[in-house]
Design an enzyme around this catalytic site. Structure first.
Site, PDB file in Angstrom:
ATOM      1  N   ASN A   7       0.874  -1.166   0.000  1.00  0.00           N
ATOM      2  CA  ASN A   7       0.000   0.000   0.000  1.00  0.00           C
ATOM      3  C   ASN A   7       0.911   1.215   0.000  1.00  0.00           C
ATOM      4  O   ASN A   7       1.453   1.597   1.033  1.00  0.00           O
ATOM      5  CB  ASN A   7      -0.888  -0.047   1.253  1.00  0.00           C
ATOM      6  N   ARG A  98      -2.484  -2.120  -3.571  1.00  0.00           N
ATOM      7  CA  ARG A  98      -3.686  -1.330  -3.370  1.00  0.00           C
ATOM      8  C   ARG A  98      -3.625  -0.137  -4.315  1.00  0.00           C
ATOM      9  O   ARG A  98      -2.629   0.586  -4.354  1.00  0.00           O
ATOM     10  CB  ARG A  98      -3.747  -0.813  -1.936  1.00  0.00           C
ATOM     11  N   HIS A 187     -13.179   2.642   0.109  1.00  0.00           N
ATOM     12  CA  HIS A 187     -13.173   1.572   1.125  1.00  0.00           C
ATOM     13  C   HIS A 187     -13.791   0.282   0.600  1.00  0.00           C
ATOM     14  O   HIS A 187     -14.232  -0.548   1.383  1.00  0.00           O
ATOM     15  CB  HIS A 187     -13.989   1.970   2.380  1.00  0.00           C
ATOM     16  N   ARG A 248     -13.066  15.626   7.997  1.00  0.00           N
ATOM     17  CA  ARG A 248     -13.829  15.946   6.775  1.00  0.00           C
ATOM     18  C   ARG A 248     -15.277  16.252   7.101  1.00  0.00           C
ATOM     19  O   ARG A 248     -15.863  15.619   7.981  1.00  0.00           O
ATOM     20  CB  ARG A 248     -13.773  14.772   5.795  1.00  0.00           C
ATOM     21  N   GLU A 392      -8.040  -5.296   5.085  1.00  0.00           N
ATOM     22  CA  GLU A 392      -7.954  -5.018   3.654  1.00  0.00           C
ATOM     23  C   GLU A 392      -6.804  -5.769   2.997  1.00  0.00           C
ATOM     24  O   GLU A 392      -6.899  -6.198   1.858  1.00  0.00           O
ATOM     25  CB  GLU A 392      -7.834  -3.514   3.431  1.00  0.00           C
TER      26      GLU A 392
END
Lengths: 418, 302
Positions: A7, A98, A187, A248, A392
């Site tokens: 990643n 990823r 996601h 956010r 993940e």
């Protein structure tokens, strides 16, 4: 087979070595042999951390100026007789990468070929901060491990099954045809993993179930998964849409943007940073983007921390209700991610008064499931609610196995509108 | 070859030097920032803290980014550290003698193919390079203030600048995420040469009593989509600096269009230098905000 999962961010590379194959996948026996990261790439104080189950954590510092050197360093350590887990680097039989944005090109994971690289590059305009470093990591890994297959796993791919009425925005259609401006969602790897893990635990067929997955970490999103397919998700064109998050804003009236830009004479960069890095739990509370600190402040009577906490839970509740409506009900709700796994208060607030749709929370069970897999609804609850820690990297490793065996799930392509 | 950009030397931690240092550190490069004395270093460091805090308040950066930026900046008072730099920038004020001295210091220490960048809007790169051992590695870059926000940089080729060094300067501009405008050495290049007569004319209009300063600015903002009117722009830049440029341009070119308007001279003589003194063509509070805007000049109205 041993699979390296990478990643790559702009200044860091996270990696895992996972032992898995079709047999192990069936029995849920994938094994993480080692995980680690190289951070502060580009500086003289780059740091490498390696964790091997059952051993003490290993750390080292040196100057690492680019991704290739970072991945070389990691591989050398993985094959180190004292600290590593491999005898030789060529024990690694495949690499899974990823990649954040697959645009409309990629609805599933894919073996990386020069054509695939070109398409990912073309998609970079949609994710200028993420895709380029993902690709740099791939180029570096490919140059070090040229003879093994490399597979790309996209954050957006799982949501490519969304129908047009869920992925279009209510703005002039020309922007969809011109820029592929639409909702993509993120996601995806996490939503897919926890939904399918749920089915495995429950002994369900995913084709018969309606599942709402809540990934609540630094970024937060929900997915409505109907018969194994994502039919809606709360993040959109960028990861800014949807739930309130650490820093956010999530959903808001878009008219605020031009209005604030005019009133405060903000530049595009400033308003963008304001919404992505100065908002959310942090912006509302003025204290922290970290849910744990927020709850501490809230317990001490801080009103803004309390407001931020309530906003977070309230919006989560609304989305859960919306997705139940979208699917004509739900069979299960899954919580995952740092907040989803570790904050029972958030789950309790979000699921409060949901008996009308069949959620009967067992508050005691809920309090006890922290950072672990477990059910939190009462026996006989029509809708089951589970906490499932996400993984993940495991999905990426499994996708490598699937792609190499030619058994990627093939969904019907999303309907075309243009 | 074997040249990569990691360590940047910046000489002078004035307004421009600090702004440059922040931008360079923000892009992940290491900065060695030189001032003449420990007192000046301390003062500049405080100014930089304030600038970064203001940037946070204006949402340009986050607390974490501020820390990362400061961690990449090393403050020094000697030229020694520039020896290991991949590129050095002279960012002291527009003073030929001072800049010449700095260029020679850098030239005597840095590896011969590492660029020496002169940040100037009006001075001659060629003349500043002439006395160097390696004059071909001297190149001009006219950064506009604030460097953190302005997307453009004029990359100036002097008579002696080599292609290799010019390419490296362009590469540096790209790393800083700036759009390079390639220019040959000529006083004022593009930006300064075009903007000075505009400002000068605006000042003449005010001096002649045709319209007030506020109305001149508003007319240009509303009429031609200027983000800032020319007089406020001059105030923010510093009227002393504007005057200095204009005098230099007038001297170099002999063109009457660069002759500074008497009103500009009068304001500078009276110490009304613009934002930094609280008063120039307009009035400003201690945070640099205009306090005397016309009703139609309010944010949200334009």
């Amino acid at each position: 087979m041993k699979i390296l999962v990478l990643n790559s961010g702009s200044s860091s590379v996270k990696f895992q070595v996972i032992e898995t194959d079709l047999e192990r996948m069936k029995e849920h026996r994938d094994e993480m042999l080692a995980k680690g990261l190289v951070e502060k790439i580009g500086l003289s104080t780059s740091r490498l951390v390696l964790e091997v189950p059952g051993r003490e954590r290993y750390q080292d510092y040196r100057e690492i100026l680019e991704h290739r050197a970072a991945i070389e360093w990691a591989l050398r350590l993985l094959a180190d007789p004292d600290h590593g887990v491999l005898e030789r680097i060529d024990e690694i039989e495949a690499v899974g990468h990823r990649v954040v944005h697959g645009g409309e090109e990629f609805a599933s994971s894919v073996l990386i070929t020069p054509e695939v690289v070109q398409k990912i590059e073309a998609t970079s305009v949609l994710a200028p901060l993420h895709n380029p470093p993902n690709l740099r990591g791939y180029q570096a890994a490919r140059s070090i491990l040229p003879d093994v297959p490399h597979v790309a796993v996209f954050d957006t791919a799982f949501h490519q099954t969304m129908p047009a009425h869920a992925f279009l925005y209510g703005i002039p259609f020309q922007f969809y045809t011109k820029y592929h401006l639409r909702r993509y969602g993120f996601h995806g790897t996490s939503h897919r993993y926890v939904a399918f893990r749920l089915c495995q635990v429950m002994g369900w067929k995913k084709e018969e179930r309606r599942i709402i997955t809540c990934h609540l970490g630094n970024g937060c999103s929900l997915a409505a998964i109907d018969q194994g397919r994502s039919i809606d998700t709360s993040m959109g064109f960028t990861p800014l849409e949807g739930l309130l998050m650490g820093t956010r804003s999530g959903d808001m009236d878009p008219a605020i943007v031009p209005w604030l830009m005019a009133m405060e004479e903000l530049t595009l960069h400033q308003i963008n940073t304001m919404l992505n890095k100065h908002s959310g739990l942090y912006g509302v509370s003025g204290i922290s983007s970290d849910m744990r600190e927020l709850m501490k402040a809230r317990a001490e009577g801080n009103r803004r921390a309390d407001a931020a906490f309530r906003m977070f839970c309230y919006r989560l509740k609304k989305y859960i209700g919306a997705y139940a409506a979208a699917m004509g009900g739900a069979d299960a709700v899954v919580f995952t991610g740092g907040i989803g796994e570790n904050a029972p208060e958030v789950r309790e607030w979000a699921l409060d008064h949901m008996e009308y749709m069949g959620v009967r929370l067992d508050k005691e069970r809920n309090r006890q499931v922290v950072g672990a897999e477990g059910e939190i609804t009462a026996d006989g609850s029509p809708v089951r609610v589970m906490v499932i820690p996400t993984n993940e990297e495991r999905v990426i490793a499994r996708d490598v196995v699937r792609v190499l065996n030619g058994i990627m799930p093939t969904f019907e392509p999303p309907e075309t509108v243009a | 070859m074997g040249w990569e950009l990691h360590d940047i030397g910046i000489v002078g931690a004035g307004m421009m030097g600090r702004s440059l240092a922040i931008k360079v550190a923000q892009e992940g490069l290491n900065v060695c920032l030189k001032e003449v004395s420990l007192e000046r270093v301390e003062a500049a460091r405080r100014e930089m803290e304030t600038a970064l805090d203001n940037a946070i308040a204006r949402f340009s950066i986050t607390e974490a980014e501020k820390k990362a930026i400061l961690s990449r900046i090393r403050w020094v008072t000697e030229f020694e550290c520039t020896a290991g730099c991949d590129l050095a920038i002279d960012a002291v004020q527009e003073d030929f003698e001072q800049k010449k001295e700095i260029v020679l210091e850098l030239d005597s220490r840095m590896r011969p193919d590492h660029p020496i960048v002169i940040n100037t809007s009006t001075l001659s790169i060629t003349e500043l390079a002439a006395k160097c051992r390696n004059p071909e590695r001297v190149v001009g870059m006219h950064f506009l203030y604030p460097v953190t926000r302005t997307r453009v940089v004029e990359v100036v080729r002097g008579q002696l600048t080599s292609d290799l060094v010019y390419e490296r300067a362009l590469e540096f501009a790209r790393i800083l995420d700036k759009v390079p405008i390639k220019v040959f050495e000529m006083p004022g290049f593009v930006t300064t040469r075009v903007v000075l007569p505009l400002i000068n004319e605006a000042i003449h209009v005010v001096m002649e009593g045709v319209a007030s300063a506020a109305e001149v600015d508003l007319a240009l903002k509303l009429g031609y989509d200027f983000r800032t009117g020319p007089l406020e722009w001059a105030d923010r830049t510093g009227l002393d600096r504007v005057l200095n440029w204009m005098q230099h341009m007038f001297q170099e070119t002999g063109e009457p269009r660069f002759r500074p308007c008497p009103l500009l001279k009068r304001l500078v003589r009276g110490g009304l230098l613009g934002t930094k003194t609280g008063r120039g063509f307009f009035r400003y509070d201690e945070k640099g905000r205009r306090t005397d805007r016309l009703p139609d000049d309010r944010p949200g109205m334009i």
